[in-house]
Design a protein around this motif. Structure first.
Motif, short mmCIF file in Angstrom:
data_model
loop_
_atom_site.label_atom_id
_atom_site.label_comp_id
_atom_site.label_asym_id
_atom_site.label_seq_id
_atom_site.Cartn_x
_atom_site.Cartn_y
_atom_site.Cartn_z
N GLY A 180 37.61 -58.29 19.58
CA GLY A 180 36.46 -59.11 19.97
C GLY A 180 36.84 -60.17 20.97
N PRO A 181 35.85 -60.89 21.51
CA PRO A 181 36.07 -61.83 22.60
C PRO A 181 36.53 -63.23 22.20
N SER A 182 37.63 -63.32 21.47
CA SER A 182 38.27 -64.62 21.19
C SER A 182 39.58 -64.37 20.45
N THR A 183 40.38 -65.41 20.34
CA THR A 183 41.64 -65.29 19.62
C THR A 183 41.40 -65.16 18.11
N GLY A 184 40.18 -65.38 17.67
CA GLY A 184 39.84 -65.22 16.26
C GLY A 184 39.74 -63.76 15.83
N TYR A 185 39.75 -62.86 16.79
CA TYR A 185 39.69 -61.42 16.47
C TYR A 185 41.09 -60.84 16.41
N THR A 186 41.24 -59.77 15.68
CA THR A 186 42.51 -59.10 15.48
C THR A 186 43.04 -58.52 16.78
N SER A 187 44.36 -58.65 17.00
CA SER A 187 45.01 -58.01 18.13
C SER A 187 45.32 -56.56 17.76
N LYS A 188 44.92 -55.64 18.65
CA LYS A 188 45.21 -54.22 18.46
C LYS A 188 46.57 -53.87 19.05
N GLY A 189 47.18 -54.83 19.74
CA GLY A 189 48.46 -54.63 20.40
C GLY A 189 48.49 -55.38 21.72
N ILE A 190 49.42 -55.00 22.55
CA ILE A 190 49.63 -55.67 23.84
C ILE A 190 49.34 -54.69 24.97
N ILE A 191 48.65 -55.19 26.00
CA ILE A 191 48.53 -54.44 27.25
C ILE A 191 49.48 -55.12 28.23
N THR A 192 50.33 -54.33 28.84
CA THR A 192 51.38 -54.88 29.69
C THR A 192 50.89 -55.20 31.10
N ASN A 193 51.62 -56.11 31.73
CA ASN A 193 51.35 -56.51 33.10
C ASN A 193 51.27 -55.28 34.01
N TYR A 194 50.36 -55.30 34.94
CA TYR A 194 50.13 -54.25 35.94
C TYR A 194 49.48 -52.98 35.38
N THR A 195 48.90 -53.05 34.19
CA THR A 195 48.16 -51.91 33.64
C THR A 195 46.78 -51.84 34.29
N ASP A 196 46.39 -50.65 34.73
CA ASP A 196 45.06 -50.45 35.29
C ASP A 196 44.03 -50.37 34.16
N LEU A 197 42.88 -51.02 34.38
CA LEU A 197 41.82 -51.10 33.38
C LEU A 197 40.47 -50.78 34.00
N TYR A 198 39.56 -50.28 33.20
CA TYR A 198 38.15 -50.26 33.56
C TYR A 198 37.53 -51.45 32.86
N VAL A 199 36.95 -52.38 33.63
CA VAL A 199 36.30 -53.56 33.07
C VAL A 199 34.80 -53.31 33.04
N ALA A 200 34.23 -53.27 31.85
CA ALA A 200 32.80 -53.01 31.71
C ALA A 200 31.97 -54.29 31.82
N CYS A 201 32.39 -55.33 31.08
CA CYS A 201 31.58 -56.53 30.99
C CYS A 201 32.41 -57.64 30.36
#
Length: 87
Positions: A33-54
């Motif tokens: 979710g959209p805050s540090t209060g939500y669980t981390s699913k892991g780490i996305i590393t620097n320079y990873t390509d993403l699709y940003v929806a919203c």
């Protein structure tokens, strides 16, 4: 206790982007979710390509296009994503 993985999805968004971008500035937590209060699913590393929806509240809802979380959906801090201004 952190909110569950199903607690926040794209319906939590307050603005839309819908473009490919990249993580820049370091590794970032991939959250349920959209805050540090939500669980981390892991780490996305620097320079990873993403699709940003919203996004919402300084976070963006993304789908990594490569790496360990490829194809999953989740949230990362907008400050670590290229191409985003004033979000």
């Amino acid at each position: 206790m952190a909110p569950t993985a199903s607690a926040a999805n794209s319906s939590s968004c307050t603005w839309w982007h819908q473009q490919n971008e990249m993580v820049a500035g370091g590794n970032v937590h991939f959250r349920t979710g959209p805050s540090t209060g939500y669980t981390s699913k892991g780490i996305i590393t620097n320079y990873t390509d993403l699709y940003v929806a919203c996004g919402a509240r300084g976070y963006v809802y993304v789908k990594p296009l490569e790496g360990a979380h490829k194809g999953e959906k989740g949230w990362v801090s907008a400050s670590y994503v290229t191409g985003l201004f004033n979000y």
